[in-house]
Design a protein around this motif. Structure first.
Motif, short mmCIF file in Angstrom:
data_model
loop_
_atom_site.label_atom_id
_atom_site.label_comp_id
_atom_site.label_asym_id
_atom_site.label_seq_id
_atom_site.Cartn_x
_atom_site.Cartn_y
_atom_site.Cartn_z
N ASN A 170 90.27 -43.62 87.48
CA ASN A 170 91.50 -44.28 87.90
C ASN A 170 92.15 -44.95 86.71
N PRO A 171 93.48 -44.91 86.72
CA PRO A 171 94.31 -44.29 87.75
C PRO A 171 94.35 -42.77 87.62
N LEU A 172 94.89 -42.09 88.64
CA LEU A 172 95.08 -40.66 88.56
C LEU A 172 96.32 -40.33 87.74
N GLU A 209 84.64 -40.33 89.32
CA GLU A 209 85.98 -40.71 89.72
C GLU A 209 86.69 -41.44 88.58
N THR A 260 93.09 -38.04 84.59
CA THR A 260 94.17 -39.02 84.56
C THR A 260 95.32 -38.44 83.77
#
Lengths: 110, 115
Positions: free
Chosen positions: A7-9, A5, A104
């Protein structure tokens, strides 16, 4: 199942500012890769981090790896418009296949 | 590094048809991979193309839909069969050359639109 994962996207930042993109992964891995993708283009390898504590720098980008925290960071220093792109991290799963993060999208505004 | 070319670079196809994508590398490589990148999404591994044996498919991908050939160490094809609009994606070929570096290299991609 390995999950990666980021972040941020999406990150909109002004030129000259600093920012960090975070990459978390869910299982033990001592290898982390950063790629850049420009719109309509393929992936360009930026960094290969192969051990805990590894740090690599190229121009305004610096990547680091903390395998104990299962975290990699991509730090941007004094951003310029040319850095606008989508950045992906990736690591290797149990079968040694490359598993990519969510990406991102970085937009550097003048 | 590795220089990878893909053909076609883009195509627009009708549903129900099939398209074969070619991947050519400038040097012999052991590992070749096929990825799919749906619009605005990350990359998903479809399969590993093995030279001299059947491809190894990831969960959610099957040989009937995505047949792969790997006749030698520099070439592979991916066929997208019986296409539907959901198959509209970028398809990327990728290779590893561990004897050179840990980096996995990617081809320019094939942009497929299914109508």
């Amino acid at each position: 199942e390995l999950k990666v994962e980021q972040n941020p996207l999406f990150l909109s930042m002004q030129e000259g500012k600093n920012y960090t993109i975070y990459c978390n992964y869910s299982t033990t891995s001592d290898r982390l890769y950063w790629y850049r993708q420009d719109p309509g283009k393929s992936l360009e390898s930026l960094f290969v981090l192969l051990s805990n504590g590894a740090v690599k720098q190229e121009g305004r980008l610096m990547a680091s790896l903390d395998t104990k925290a299962r975290l990699s960071t991509l730090h941007i220093t004094a951003a310029v418009h040319d850095l606008s792109a989508t950045y992906f991290c990736a690591t290797r799963g149990a079968t040694n296949k490359l598993i990519f993060g969510t990406g991102t999208l970085l937009a550097v505004q003048p | 590094s590795a220089v990878i070319s893909q053909k076609p670079s883009r195509d627009i196809c009708q549903r129900g048809t099939s398209l074969t994508i070619q991947c050519q590398v400038d040097s012999q490589v052991t590992m070749m991979f096929w990825y799919r990148q749906q619009p605005g999404q990350s990359l998903t591994l479809i399969a590993t193309a093995n030279q001299g044996s059947e491809a190894t498919y990831e969960s959610g991908f099957v040989i009937d839909k995505f047949p792969i050939s790997r006749p030698n160490l520099t070439f592979s094809t991916l066929t997208v069969s019986n296409m539907s609009p959901e198959d509209s994606s970028i398809y990327l070929c990728s290779v590893e050359r561990f004897e050179v570096s840990e980096t996995q290299y990617f081809g320019p991609g094939t942009r497929l639109l299914v109508l």
